[in-house]
Design a protein around this motif. Structure first.
Motif, short mmCIF file in Angstrom:
data_model
loop_
_atom_site.label_atom_id
_atom_site.label_comp_id
_atom_site.label_asym_id
_atom_site.label_seq_id
_atom_site.Cartn_x
_atom_site.Cartn_y
_atom_site.Cartn_z
N GLY A 29 -7.22 5.96 -16.54
CA GLY A 29 -8.68 5.90 -16.58
C GLY A 29 -9.27 5.65 -15.21
N LEU A 30 -8.87 6.47 -14.22
CA LEU A 30 -9.37 6.23 -12.85
C LEU A 30 -10.63 7.06 -12.59
N ALA A 31 -10.48 8.37 -12.29
CA ALA A 31 -11.66 9.17 -11.95
C ALA A 31 -11.82 10.34 -12.91
N VAL A 70 1.01 -7.97 4.98
CA VAL A 70 0.88 -6.57 4.58
C VAL A 70 2.25 -5.90 4.56
N LYS A 71 2.50 -5.12 3.48
CA LYS A 71 3.70 -4.28 3.46
C LYS A 71 3.27 -2.85 3.11
N PRO A 72 3.25 -1.96 4.13
CA PRO A 72 2.85 -0.58 3.87
C PRO A 72 4.01 0.25 3.32
N GLY A 110 -0.68 1.86 -5.71
CA GLY A 110 0.52 2.68 -5.82
C GLY A 110 0.70 3.17 -7.24
N SER A 111 1.93 3.44 -7.60
CA SER A 111 2.18 4.05 -8.91
C SER A 111 2.05 3.02 -10.04
N THR A 112 1.75 3.51 -11.21
CA THR A 112 1.54 2.63 -12.35
C THR A 112 2.82 1.88 -12.71
N THR A 150 7.55 -4.19 7.75
CA THR A 150 8.02 -2.89 7.26
C THR A 150 9.46 -3.08 6.79
N GLY A 151 9.84 -2.33 5.76
CA GLY A 151 11.23 -2.43 5.32
C GLY A 151 11.40 -2.28 3.83
N SER A 152 12.45 -2.90 3.33
CA SER A 152 12.85 -2.73 1.93
C SER A 152 11.78 -3.20 0.96
N THR A 197 0.82 -1.22 0.00
CA THR A 197 0.00 0.00 0.00
C THR A 197 0.85 1.28 0.00
N PRO A 198 0.26 2.39 -0.44
CA PRO A 198 0.98 3.67 -0.54
C PRO A 198 0.84 4.50 0.74
N TRP A 199 1.51 5.66 0.74
CA TRP A 199 1.54 6.50 1.94
C TRP A 199 0.40 7.52 1.98
N ASN A 200 -0.31 7.72 0.86
CA ASN A 200 -1.25 8.86 0.86
C ASN A 200 -2.53 8.58 1.66
N SER A 252 -6.93 3.64 5.01
CA SER A 252 -8.07 3.15 4.24
C SER A 252 -7.66 2.25 3.08
N MET A 253 -6.43 2.45 2.54
CA MET A 253 -5.99 1.55 1.47
C MET A 253 -5.85 0.13 2.00
N LEU A 254 -5.46 0.03 3.29
CA LEU A 254 -5.35 -1.29 3.91
C LEU A 254 -6.72 -1.88 4.20
P1 NAP Z 1 4.72 3.72 -5.03
O1 NAP Z 1 6.05 4.37 -5.04
O2 NAP Z 1 4.35 2.89 -6.20
O3 NAP Z 1 4.69 2.86 -3.68
C1 NAP Z 1 3.56 2.12 -3.29
C2 NAP Z 1 3.98 0.94 -2.46
O4 NAP Z 1 4.79 0.06 -3.25
C3 NAP Z 1 4.85 1.31 -1.25
O5 NAP Z 1 4.53 0.44 -0.19
C4 NAP Z 1 6.25 1.05 -1.74
O6 NAP Z 1 7.17 0.78 -0.71
C5 NAP Z 1 6.00 -0.19 -2.57
N1 NAP Z 1 7.06 -0.49 -3.56
C6 NAP Z 1 7.92 0.37 -4.14
N2 NAP Z 1 8.73 -0.31 -4.98
C7 NAP Z 1 8.37 -1.61 -4.92
C8 NAP Z 1 8.83 -2.80 -5.55
N3 NAP Z 1 9.83 -2.79 -6.44
N4 NAP Z 1 8.22 -3.97 -5.23
C9 NAP Z 1 7.21 -4.01 -4.36
N5 NAP Z 1 6.73 -2.91 -3.72
C10 NAP Z 1 7.29 -1.73 -4.02
O7 NAP Z 1 3.54 4.75 -4.84
P2 NAP Z 1 3.42 5.91 -3.76
O8 NAP Z 1 4.33 7.02 -4.18
O9 NAP Z 1 3.54 5.37 -2.40
O10 NAP Z 1 1.90 6.34 -3.98
C11 NAP Z 1 1.50 7.23 -4.93
C12 NAP Z 1 0.91 6.52 -6.14
O11 NAP Z 1 -0.14 5.67 -5.73
C13 NAP Z 1 0.29 7.49 -7.12
O12 NAP Z 1 0.61 7.10 -8.42
C14 NAP Z 1 -1.20 7.34 -6.86
O13 NAP Z 1 -2.02 7.69 -7.93
C15 NAP Z 1 -1.28 5.89 -6.54
N6 NAP Z 1 -2.50 5.61 -5.78
C16 NAP Z 1 -3.52 4.95 -6.41
C17 NAP Z 1 -4.70 4.70 -5.73
C18 NAP Z 1 -5.83 3.99 -6.39
O14 NAP Z 1 -6.72 3.54 -5.66
N7 NAP Z 1 -5.87 3.85 -7.69
C19 NAP Z 1 -4.84 5.13 -4.41
C20 NAP Z 1 -3.79 5.80 -3.80
C21 NAP Z 1 -2.61 6.02 -4.52
P3 NAP Z 1 8.18 1.93 -0.17
O15 NAP Z 1 7.32 2.99 0.39
O16 NAP Z 1 8.98 1.21 0.85
O17 NAP Z 1 8.96 2.39 -1.35
#
Ligand code: NAP
Length: 482
Positions: A412-414, A178-180, A232-234, A209-211, A153-156, A160-162
């Motif tokens: 194509g989200l919102a 879970v890995k936040p 998280g990110s695409t 938690t971690g790498s 899950t992401p930090w934003n 609720s993402m969990l």
């Molecule tokens: P992110 O960099 O993709 O990170 C998301 C999660 O993935 C974090 O827990 C991160 O861990 C982990 N991660 C990073 N690299 C990884 C890898 N190689 N293998 C497995 N896990 C990995 O995204 P973010 O910057 O946290 O969040 C922002 C993005 O999330 C935006 O693009 C946003 O649009 C998207 N988002 C989408 C939704 C949705 O419902 N569609 C909701 C919220 C956010 P670390 O933190 O330890 O790097």
């Protein structure tokens, strides 16, 4: 000040035990509003991940076999435990993530609501009887938990993402690892405590938690993990989809967005301005459904821009714990640098600054709520996810033109639209390539409705009656000789 120290865990939950990383390594959790270190959590890797997966795998058969009433009772207790701790959980979230308390409280309430929704949905995991084409046979389908589920899950939205992942997994009878996000581990670790308190057996909920690379690598390679659910990110999502192929895991992906927000000449101006403010600046613009492109029709362009910019300029930028804060700090320095780059690019291509435009006088990670008008499609912020408090306003003339502009993205989200024309509402519903559409409304996310994107914004749905389906395997049975 509400004390949340009793909810802070500086250890990982693996198989019912709170443990550190085997190496003893830790990393800091900081408050983005102050830069203060508020906790140190384990820097776990491959070994700890394998142990957590083994624990979840061992706990799965007994958990899946529990009577439904027992599972539902635990989920109801989890729902109540979240609500009982709402204020402290909100303070903790604001401390590690930065969002205004009012938003953190709403997120905790939303987490509880998702858990309750899925507790109720657990009772509706129906199979079906299929009419047999021949005599003497009974054809039926049944649905079963997929097994060990990994959630990243992401930090934003650290809670609720969990909730949208743990909720349906536990309701379906799955166990979870879970890995936040590393920026916001506390709001995730506390789910372990709340799950224990609710009576879930050891190993059913594990939190690491971690790498990201080490934990993610083991999760994706390990055949015992049957499903990965990621927000998280695409780019990372695509890597995980590729990695899931190795053991053919089920995937659910909630990825990035590039939300258009269309204001037509016939819109209710006040409503549109209020909607745009929420859709753009919630969580300092750091949400996947935040509007990225504001399209305003020529006849209302100047009036909308003026009214919107006035509201934006009046926003209170302050640490999230401060009374009346409307926009907190951004998550890190890289996020600030991105705003500066995107703004410099837009202004060099003819964009005009209406308000804001740079770092806030409070310093640190605070950025001014910013509005740029006369935005054009050659600007980087047209195609990149801004993910911050910068609003770009584009001008359009016709409905066909704005629909084409809105759809011109791989995301194509919102999407959002403000109009009073009922026929147009239905045309937009048909023509916009988005998984979520808000018309004259922006606060559209609710546990009862399916949330998720199409195109490169994701795969699968969270919430709604659909939200549990990805956690279930469908089996078909044919009994003959009847
Ligand atoms: P992110 O960099 O993709 O990170 C998301 C999660 O993935 C974090 O827990 C991160 O861990 C982990 N991660 C990073 N690299 C990884 C890898 N190689 N293998 C497995 N896990 C990995 O995204 P973010 O910057 O946290 O969040 C922002 C993005 O999330 C935006 O693009 C946003 O649009 C998207 N988002 C989408 C939704 C949705 O419902 N569609 C909701 C919220 C956010 P670390 O933190 O330890 O790097």
């Amino acid at each position: 000040m509400t004390d949340f120290s009793h909810l802070v865990h500086q250890a990982n939950l693996i198989g019912g035990a709170w443990v550190g990383a085997e190496s003893g390594a830790v990393f800091d959790v900081t408050n983005p509003a102050t830069g203060d270190v508020i906790a140190r959590v384990p820097n776990a890797g491959e070994v700890e991940t394998r142990r957590a997966i083994d624990a979840a795998h061992a706990a799965f058969p007994a958990y899946a076999a529990l009577p439904l009433n027992d599972r539902v009772a635990m989920m109801r207790r989890l729902h109540q435990a979240i609500l009982d701790n709402q204020e402290a959980l909100a303070w903790m979230m604001t401390a590690e993530q930065g969002k205004p308390l009012v938003e953190a409280r709403a997120e905790i309430a939303s987490s509880a609501a998702y858990v309750l929704w899925f507790a109720e949905e657990a009772r509706r995991i129906y199979g079906e009887i299929i009419p047999s084409p021949v005599k003497g046979r009974r054809l039926m389908t049944t649905r079963h938990p997929v097994g060990v589920v990994a959630a990243i899950t992401p930090w934003n939205f650290p809670s609720s993402m969990l909730a949208r992942k743990i909720g349906p997994a536990l309701a379906a009878g799955c166990t979870v690892v879970v890995k936040p996000a590393s920026a916001t581990p506390l709001s995730a670790l506390v789910w372990g405590q709340l799950a224990e308190q609710a009576g879930f057996p050891p190993g059913v909920v594990n939190v690491l938690t971690g790498s990201a690379r080490a934990i993610g690598g083991e999760i994706m390679a390990n055949p015992k993990v049957r499903k990965i659910t990621f927000t998280g990110s695409t780019d990372i999502g695509k890597d995980l989809i590729r990695a899931a192929a190795g053991t053919v895991k089920r995937v659910s992906m909630e990825l990035g967005g590039n939300a258009p927000f269309m204001v037509f000449d016939d819109a209710d101006l006040d409503r549109a301005v209020t909607g745009a403010l929420f859709a753009k600046f919630r969580n300092a613009g750091q949400t996947c459904v935040c509007t990225n492109r504001l399209y305003v029709q020529s006849g209302i362009y100047d009036r909308f821009t003026e009214a919107f910019a006035a509201r934006v300029a009046a926003m209170k930028v302050a640490p999230g714990h401060e009374a009346g804060a409307e926009q907190g700090p951004m998550i890190d320095e890289a996020a600030i640098a991105k705003m500066e780059d995107l703004l410099a690019d837009a202004l060099s291509k003819g964009g005009q600054l209406v308000t804001g435009g740079g770092r806030h006088a409070r310093g640190g990670l605070f950025f001014q709520p910013t509005v740029v008008k006369n935005a054009t499609t050659d600007m980087r912020m047209n195609s990149e996810e801004i993910f911050g408090p910068v609003a770009a306003i584009y001008r359009f003339d016709t409905e066909d033109e704005v629909v084409a502009l809105a759809n011109d993205t791989e995301y194509g989200l919102a999407a959002y639209a403000y109009t009073q024309d009922m026929a147009r509402m239905f045309r937009l519903q048909d023509q916009l390539g988005y998984g979520l559409l808000g018309i004259n409304e922006v606060a559209i996310v609710t546990p009862e409705a399916p949330f998720g994107g199409i195109k490169e914004s994701g795969v699968g749905r969270e919430g709604g009656r659909q939200g549990i389906e990805d956690f279930l395997d469908l089996k078909y049975t044919c009994i003959g000789g009847l």
